[in-house]
Motif scaffolding. Sequence first.
Motif, PDB file in Angstrom:
ATOM      1  N   VAL A 100      77.119  49.483  67.421  1.00 54.45           N
ATOM      2  CA  VAL A 100      77.868  49.590  66.173  1.00 54.45           C
ATOM      3  C   VAL A 100      78.007  51.058  65.810  1.00 54.45           C
ATOM      4  N   GLN A 101      79.205  51.446  65.457  1.00 51.83           N
ATOM      5  CA  GLN A 101      79.446  52.817  65.027  1.00 51.83           C
ATOM      6  C   GLN A 101      80.125  52.821  63.663  1.00 51.83           C
ATOM      7  N   THR A 147      77.105  43.244  55.023  1.00 54.54           N
ATOM      8  CA  THR A 147      77.142  44.033  53.803  1.00 54.54           C
ATOM      9  C   THR A 147      77.338  45.487  54.205  1.00 54.54           C
ATOM     10  N   MET A 148      78.263  46.145  53.525  1.00 55.80           N
ATOM     11  CA  MET A 148      78.513  47.562  53.754  1.00 55.80           C
ATOM     12  C   MET A 148      78.204  48.298  52.457  1.00 55.80           C
ATOM     13  N   ARG A 169      74.577  46.245  57.196  1.00 59.16           N
ATOM     14  CA  ARG A 169      73.510  45.310  57.542  1.00 59.16           C
ATOM     15  C   ARG A 169      74.134  43.946  57.815  1.00 59.16           C
ATOM     16  N   PRO A 170      73.600  43.225  58.832  1.00 58.00           N
ATOM     17  CA  PRO A 170      74.183  41.932  59.219  1.00 58.00           C
ATOM     18  C   PRO A 170      73.724  40.798  58.322  1.00 58.00           C
ATOM     19  N   GLY A 214      66.757  48.473  54.496  1.00 58.35           N
ATOM     20  CA  GLY A 214      67.454  47.199  54.667  1.00 58.35           C
ATOM     21  C   GLY A 214      68.690  47.289  55.541  1.00 58.35           C
ATOM     22  N   TYR A 215      69.020  48.481  56.005  1.00 58.73           N
ATOM     23  CA  TYR A 215      70.249  48.696  56.753  1.00 58.73           C
ATOM     24  C   TYR A 215      69.948  49.087  58.189  1.00 58.73           C
ATOM     25  N   ASP A 216      70.715  48.495  59.094  1.00 57.10           N
ATOM     26  CA  ASP A 216      70.500  48.704  60.522  1.00 57.10           C
ATOM     27  C   ASP A 216      71.357  49.831  61.089  1.00 57.10           C
TER      28      ASP A 216
END
Length: 124
Positions: free
Chosen positions: A2-3, A33-34, A99-100, A110-112
Amino acid sequence: QVQLVESGGGLVQAGGSLRLSCAASGRTFSSYTMSWFRQAPGKEREFVAGISVSGGYTYYAASVKGRFTISGDSAKNTVYLQMNDLKPEDTAVYYCAARPNIAIVIATRGYDYWGQGTQVTVSS
């Protein structure tokens, strides 16, 4: 892989506006979620705004509510942050994160996925 690629930062006078963009690639983000975060020199990275792409839910930090608007274009896999009435205290590097999960969270852990950041400078 993912980029996330941010763009739209720059120098603006207090009271002015900027629109940041975050282009995502690598997978479909309809169930993601962005969010936007920012980090000023010497300070921790803080949550600014988030959007649940599929549900259209949004959430804002108190410091930007009423001035900033987050929106998404799922067809383009792009999220925007419209920033109006900018203040010198909005000066920071702004980061896009994903995040998925459809739940918006404000913690960085919380963000990947993260973008490289774009500088926003507001002069007084």
